[in-house]
Design an enzyme around this catalytic site. Structure first.
Site, PDB file in Angstrom:
ATOM      1  N   HIS A 115       3.894  -0.773   3.596  1.00  0.00           N
ATOM      2  CA  HIS A 115       3.182   0.472   3.301  1.00  0.00           C
ATOM      3  C   HIS A 115       4.236   1.543   3.034  1.00  0.00           C
ATOM      4  CE1 HIS A 115      -0.168   3.321   3.561  1.00  0.00           C
ATOM      5  NE2 HIS A 115       0.571   4.082   4.336  1.00  0.00           N
ATOM      6  N   SER A 164       0.829  -1.206   0.000  1.00  0.00           N
ATOM      7  CA  SER A 164       0.000   0.000   0.000  1.00  0.00           C
ATOM      8  C   SER A 164       0.864   1.257   0.000  1.00  0.00           C
ATOM      9  CB  SER A 164      -0.932  -0.028   1.207  1.00  0.00           C
ATOM     10  OG  SER A 164      -0.185  -0.199   2.387  1.00  0.00           O
ATOM     11  N   GLU A 210       1.025   5.674   0.690  1.00  0.00           N
ATOM     12  CA  GLU A 210       0.450   6.904   1.246  1.00  0.00           C
ATOM     13  C   GLU A 210       0.764   8.088   0.318  1.00  0.00           C
ATOM     14  OE1 GLU A 210       1.215   8.064   5.540  1.00  0.00           O
ATOM     15  OE2 GLU A 210       2.188   9.733   4.507  1.00  0.00           O
ATOM     16  N   PHE A 257      12.253  14.547   8.272  1.00  0.00           N
ATOM     17  CA  PHE A 257      11.153  13.654   8.674  1.00  0.00           C
ATOM     18  C   PHE A 257      11.521  12.792   9.876  1.00  0.00           C
ATOM     19  CE2 PHE A 257       9.387  14.881   4.656  1.00  0.00           C
ATOM     20  CZ  PHE A 257       8.038  14.919   4.931  1.00  0.00           C
ATOM     21  N   ASP A 280      -1.154  15.893  15.891  1.00  0.00           N
ATOM     22  CA  ASP A 280      -0.256  16.621  16.799  1.00  0.00           C
ATOM     23  C   ASP A 280      -0.772  18.028  17.036  1.00  0.00           C
ATOM     24  OD1 ASP A 280       1.864  14.720  17.310  1.00  0.00           O
ATOM     25  OD2 ASP A 280       2.231  14.842  15.154  1.00  0.00           O
TER      26      ASP A 280
HETATM   27  P1  FAD Z   1      -2.402   8.124  20.203  1.00  0.00           P
HETATM   28  O1  FAD Z   1      -2.556   6.683  19.942  1.00  0.00           O
HETATM   29  O2  FAD Z   1      -3.547   8.839  20.852  1.00  0.00           O
HETATM   30  O3  FAD Z   1      -1.089   8.295  21.085  1.00  0.00           O
HETATM   31  C1  FAD Z   1      -0.537   9.570  21.337  1.00  0.00           C
HETATM   32  C2  FAD Z   1       0.263   9.536  22.632  1.00  0.00           C
HETATM   33  O4  FAD Z   1      -0.628   9.418  23.730  1.00  0.00           O
HETATM   34  C3  FAD Z   1       1.230   8.348  22.722  1.00  0.00           C
HETATM   35  O5  FAD Z   1       2.385   8.766  23.387  1.00  0.00           O
HETATM   36  C4  FAD Z   1       0.459   7.356  23.593  1.00  0.00           C
HETATM   37  O6  FAD Z   1       1.307   6.451  24.268  1.00  0.00           O
HETATM   38  C5  FAD Z   1      -0.271   8.298  24.549  1.00  0.00           C
HETATM   39  N1  FAD Z   1      -1.494   7.753  25.116  1.00  0.00           N
HETATM   40  C6  FAD Z   1      -2.435   7.030  24.477  1.00  0.00           C
HETATM   41  N2  FAD Z   1      -3.440   6.712  25.328  1.00  0.00           N
HETATM   42  C7  FAD Z   1      -3.124   7.270  26.520  1.00  0.00           C
HETATM   43  C8  FAD Z   1      -3.758   7.323  27.785  1.00  0.00           C
HETATM   44  N3  FAD Z   1      -4.910   6.713  28.016  1.00  0.00           N
HETATM   45  N4  FAD Z   1      -3.159   8.013  28.798  1.00  0.00           N
HETATM   46  C9  FAD Z   1      -1.955   8.647  28.590  1.00  0.00           C
HETATM   47  N5  FAD Z   1      -1.305   8.614  27.408  1.00  0.00           N
HETATM   48  C10 FAD Z   1      -1.873   7.954  26.386  1.00  0.00           C
HETATM   49  N6  FAD Z   1      -0.671  12.876  11.657  1.00  0.00           N
HETATM   50  C11 FAD Z   1      -1.482  13.737  10.996  1.00  0.00           C
HETATM   51  O7  FAD Z   1      -1.763  14.837  11.521  1.00  0.00           O
HETATM   52  N7  FAD Z   1      -2.005  13.416   9.760  1.00  0.00           N
HETATM   53  C12 FAD Z   1      -1.756  12.232   9.152  1.00  0.00           C
HETATM   54  O8  FAD Z   1      -2.243  11.978   8.039  1.00  0.00           O
HETATM   55  C13 FAD Z   1      -0.919  11.303   9.821  1.00  0.00           C
HETATM   56  N8  FAD Z   1      -0.677  10.065   9.296  1.00  0.00           N
HETATM   57  C14 FAD Z   1       0.069   9.153  10.001  1.00  0.00           C
HETATM   58  C15 FAD Z   1       0.257   7.869   9.465  1.00  0.00           C
HETATM   59  C16 FAD Z   1       1.007   6.928  10.162  1.00  0.00           C
HETATM   60  C17 FAD Z   1       1.186   5.548   9.587  1.00  0.00           C
HETATM   61  C18 FAD Z   1       1.625   7.276  11.406  1.00  0.00           C
HETATM   62  C19 FAD Z   1       2.471   6.272  12.145  1.00  0.00           C
HETATM   63  C20 FAD Z   1       1.438   8.539  11.939  1.00  0.00           C
HETATM   64  C21 FAD Z   1       0.656   9.501  11.254  1.00  0.00           C
HETATM   65  N9  FAD Z   1       0.434  10.773  11.780  1.00  0.00           N
HETATM   66  C22 FAD Z   1      -0.381  11.666  11.099  1.00  0.00           C
HETATM   67  C23 FAD Z   1       1.123  11.219  12.999  1.00  0.00           C
HETATM   68  C24 FAD Z   1       0.303  11.028  14.293  1.00  0.00           C
HETATM   69  O9  FAD Z   1      -0.853  11.835  14.270  1.00  0.00           O
HETATM   70  C25 FAD Z   1       1.216  11.441  15.446  1.00  0.00           C
HETATM   71  O10 FAD Z   1       2.259  10.515  15.590  1.00  0.00           O
HETATM   72  C26 FAD Z   1       0.562  11.714  16.789  1.00  0.00           C
HETATM   73  O11 FAD Z   1       1.541  12.309  17.649  1.00  0.00           O
HETATM   74  C27 FAD Z   1       0.029  10.492  17.527  1.00  0.00           C
HETATM   75  O12 FAD Z   1      -1.051   9.981  16.909  1.00  0.00           O
HETATM   76  P2  FAD Z   1      -1.671   8.560  17.396  1.00  0.00           P
HETATM   77  O13 FAD Z   1      -2.871   8.363  16.595  1.00  0.00           O
HETATM   78  O14 FAD Z   1      -0.638   7.511  17.405  1.00  0.00           O
HETATM   79  O15 FAD Z   1      -2.051   8.961  18.917  1.00  0.00           O
END
Ligand code: FAD
Length: 289
Positions: A266, A15, A17, A216, A109
């Site tokens: 991916h 896949s 992106e 990056f 973020d």
């Molecule tokens: P989460 O899973 O919510 O985690 C964020 C942080 O919170 C982690 O440190 C986790 O350990 C912590 N956490 C989770 N649950 C709890 C809890 N209950 N209590 C305390 N801490 C907790 N960003 C964009 O803006 N746009 C995109 O299109 C994009 N695409 C991405 C694609 C991929 C494949 C990846 C790997 C990342 C992408 N990102 C994108 C980046 C991503 O949004 C960031 O890495 C962001 O900082 C974390 O997102 P997450 O969904 O992993 O967050």
């Protein structure tokens, strides 16, 4: 079709992106690139989402474009940051209405200069996973971090939160980029110990230029091997030589993953279609095509 079902049926997945480029020319180039990937039995295309309303609109434009012009599955990314729960629900319902069956549920973020997640929204991706599950329309992917998420105090805590997010209803996960495969293999071992059973797809960034690589990797905290930086720095005078070194590195990285039994890849293409197609042309990836 749902990505979880495609992966189950094929037992492998390839896949890519992309982000929505600017202008009509960019759009045509994107469609042309994706048509070439379509011919290579790709599993799905994912569409990134940048911050703000324009970010969401661009993702939607890309979803419509790929759906209208190719036969590939498309998976929009959806980040919770800066959106209310009702906006997120509305976006998911909109995607469902367009016939979208897959979503990458992310937290996103904070914008530079902000230190707190706004009230009234979700603070973690797991809450978006829960909302998406409740709509009963999507195969849901989440992001995972072989080197741990930058905000996590330890790999153990990171894995606890990863497991929790997956248990809310994720069907598959895509990793953050990594440049040393031992990070991925160690992560897989920890995930298995934690009882995670969904497919975990390694995210690969093709290396084409040292500045982009450094930018990056700094943003997401991925370790870049010093020897690679050294080689690319030495070749900096020639864009072609530096690119060749980077591409060879990526091909070797993929080759090693496949040799170690990985069945999914991916690519974070950064819209560099040519580079990805060149990598796919290499012998290393033939088993996935
Ligand atoms: P989460 O899973 O919510 O985690 C964020 C942080 O919170 C982690 O440190 C986790 O350990 C912590 N956490 C989770 N649950 C709890 C809890 N209950 N209590 C305390 N801490 C907790 N960003 C964009 O803006 N746009 C995109 O299109 C994009 N695409 C991405 C694609 C991929 C494949 C990846 C790997 C990342 C992408 N990102 C994108 C980046 C991503 O949004 C960031 O890495 C962001 O900082 C974390 O997102 P997450 O969904 O992993 O967050």
């Amino acid at each position: 079709m749902k990505i979880k079902d495609i992966i189950k049926r094929q037992g492998k997945s390839l896949s890519f992106e992309f982000f929505m480029p600017k202008g009509e020319e960019g759009r045509s180039l994107l469609v042309e690139t994706i048509r070439r990937l379509e011919a290579l039995s790709s599993t799905f295309i994912s569409a990134t989402q940048s911050a703000g309303d324009s970010g969401l609109k661009n993702t939607r434009r890309m979803v419509e474009c790929i759906k209208g012009e190719t036969s590939l599955e498309i998976m929009p990314h959806l980040a919770c940051v800066g959106r209310s729960k009702s906006e997120l629900r509305h976006t998911l319902e909109d995607y469902r209405g367009l016939g979208i069956e897959n979503i990458l549920a992310l937290r996103g973020d904070l914008l530079q200069g902000t230190t707190k997640f706004p009230e009234g929204g979700f603070s973690y991706a797991k809450d978006l996973v829960k909302l998406a599950v409740s709509l009963k329309a999507f195969s849901i992917g989440v992001a995972v971090y072989p080197e741990g998420h930058m905000e996590s105090p330890s790999l153990e805590v990171d894995m606890l939160h990863t497991k929790e997010k997956i248990d809310y209803g994720a069907d598959f996960a895509i990793t953050q980029m990594f440049f040393q495969n031992h990070f991925f293999y160690d992560f897989m071992e920890r995930a298995q110990k934690a009882g995670i059973q969904i497919p975990i797809i390694p995210g690969i960034m093709p290396i084409t230029d040292i500045n982009r690589l450094e930018r990056f990797s700094q943003l997401c905290g991925a370790t870049v091997p010093g020897t690679l930086v050294e080689k690319m720095e030495k070749a900096k005078g020639s864009t072609d030589d530096a690119r060749k070194i980077g591409m060879e590195f990526t091909i070797k990285q993929c080759d090693d993953l496949l040799k170690n039994g990985v069945q999914y890849l991916h690519f974070f293409t950064l819209n560099q279609g040519e580079a990805v197609i060149k990598i796919l042309d290499s012998l290393a990836l033939k088993p996935l095509l």
